[in-house]
Scaffold this active site. Sequence first.
Site, short mmCIF file in Angstrom:
data_model
loop_
_atom_site.label_atom_id
_atom_site.label_comp_id
_atom_site.label_asym_id
_atom_site.label_seq_id
_atom_site.Cartn_x
_atom_site.Cartn_y
_atom_site.Cartn_z
N ARG A 51 9.56 -26.77 112.23
CA ARG A 51 9.49 -25.94 111.01
C ARG A 51 10.88 -25.71 110.44
O ARG A 51 11.84 -25.48 111.18
CB ARG A 51 8.84 -24.58 111.32
CG ARG A 51 7.40 -24.67 111.80
CD ARG A 51 6.77 -23.29 111.84
NE ARG A 51 5.51 -23.31 112.54
CZ ARG A 51 5.29 -22.73 113.72
NH1 ARG A 51 6.26 -22.06 114.33
NH2 ARG A 51 4.10 -22.81 114.28
N GLU A 75 3.30 -14.62 128.17
CA GLU A 75 2.28 -14.18 127.21
C GLU A 75 0.90 -14.08 127.88
O GLU A 75 0.14 -13.16 127.58
CB GLU A 75 2.24 -15.14 126.03
CG GLU A 75 3.56 -15.15 125.28
CD GLU A 75 3.68 -16.25 124.23
OE1 GLU A 75 3.15 -16.04 123.14
OE2 GLU A 75 4.29 -17.28 124.50
N HIS A 108 4.25 -14.46 117.50
CA HIS A 108 4.79 -14.38 118.88
C HIS A 108 4.78 -12.94 119.39
O HIS A 108 5.59 -12.56 120.24
CB HIS A 108 6.25 -14.88 118.96
CG HIS A 108 6.43 -16.34 118.70
ND1 HIS A 108 7.50 -16.82 117.97
CD2 HIS A 108 5.71 -17.41 119.08
CE1 HIS A 108 7.43 -18.14 117.90
NE2 HIS A 108 6.34 -18.52 118.57
N ARG A 133 -6.03 -15.47 123.11
CA ARG A 133 -4.94 -15.38 122.16
C ARG A 133 -5.52 -15.66 120.77
O ARG A 133 -6.17 -16.69 120.57
CB ARG A 133 -3.88 -16.43 122.51
CG ARG A 133 -2.70 -16.36 121.58
CD ARG A 133 -1.67 -17.38 121.93
NE ARG A 133 -0.52 -17.21 121.05
CZ ARG A 133 0.56 -17.96 121.09
NH1 ARG A 133 0.65 -18.92 121.98
NH2 ARG A 133 1.55 -17.75 120.27
N ASN A 175 -6.17 -19.88 125.45
CA ASN A 175 -5.38 -20.11 124.25
C ASN A 175 -5.91 -21.39 123.61
O ASN A 175 -5.56 -22.49 124.02
CB ASN A 175 -3.90 -20.24 124.63
CG ASN A 175 -3.00 -20.39 123.42
OD1 ASN A 175 -3.47 -20.50 122.29
ND2 ASN A 175 -1.69 -20.40 123.66
#
Length: 398
Positions: free
Chosen positions: A242, A383, A181, A92, A7
């Site tokens: 965010r 993940e 996601h 990823r 990742n």
Amino acid sequence: MKILVINAGSSSLKYQLIDMDDESVKAKGLVERIGIEGTHFKQTVPGTDKVIEFTRNMAAHTEAIAAVLDALIDKDNGAIASLDEIGACGHRVLHGGETFSASALITDETMKEIEALIPLGPLHQRPNIAGIRACQEVMPTKPNVAVFDTSFHQTMPPKAFLYGVPYEYYTDLKVRRYGFHGTSHRFIAGEAPKLLGMDPKHCKLIICHLGNGSSLSAIVDGKVVDTSMGLTPLEGVLMGTRSGDVDPAVLEYIMDNTGMDIHQMLNTLNKKSGFAGMSCSSDMRDVKAAAEQGDKQAQNALDVWCYRLQKYIGAYNVAVGGADAIVFTAGIGENDTDSCAKVIEGLAFMGVKVDPQKNKRGVAAVISTDDSTIKVLRIPTNEELLIARDTLEIVSKL
Ligand code: AMP
């Protein structure tokens, strides 16, 4: 076969080496400050006290990958005897656009397509590509697979993914809602029916991935019908840094009054808003601690976070036509039992109830009362494992 899951961020690289025979993690690590003075490297080997940690400048991702491989085969503190044990790398990748509705083997052709999607998410897509290129350079014989954050959401119908703007922005510029996601939502969409004892093909879920970045998905029979993030991960619920949903006219008003340009404005909405902007910290634990000390701003931020989640869950109950379960996952969803219970309190009028005793259970548990109209679950996401599973499936066919 062992799969190296990568990742790659703009200045960081997270990795796990997973043995697919039993899906166990053989090593995991993090390289930070790549391309910045004082690159920091740390690898651990789960179940042992083996640690490799050092600071040494690394100019690019290629150097970081080379350091990862050295650490993996380190005689004293490594995890494997030889690089031959690594069968493939799974990466990823942020954006698959409308090109990728599933994970893909990296070829010259797919690489071009991934590069063509850079404008949709330059901050992440570029380092993701750098991670793939680094693996190709350092391990030229190993296959690479891209697993996209967006691809699981490609089943959304136009009524969920179109913005109410002139249609040519969609046809000409591909402006639409994509969602992110995806690997986490897909992993949970696979796990939740098992916990419920339901057929995944007949199961309606509202998945709440609540971490530093947060998104919800509405799942019907294993497919996404809606999700809260949009063209970029900025849309949706309140997050660590965010803002989530804002009236776009707010941007013009703030810019006119502060002199910020659009890049500064978006940087503020992405990195200095949410919990961080509304209160003292981007981290839920700090915000809760401050609220407990009587900090009004922190309490406001928690209230906004909770209320917006409740509204999204209500909306997604409509999107799925009556959910079988609401699932909490990721940092806040897996650990913060109080905050998740508070979100569900607002749904009591619908007959949804968390059982305080069951809520104390560890992860991967049903936490609702027996008579709750919608079951509530807490499930840890993984993940990396999903990326490794996809990678294995694709390279097994080669
Ligand atoms: P993630 O991005 O999935 O790693 O999640 C990070 C978020 O999870 C941060 O806001 C953390 O404060 C939050 N978090 C992790 N553990 C806990 C905990 N025990 N209680 C409350 N929040 C937590």
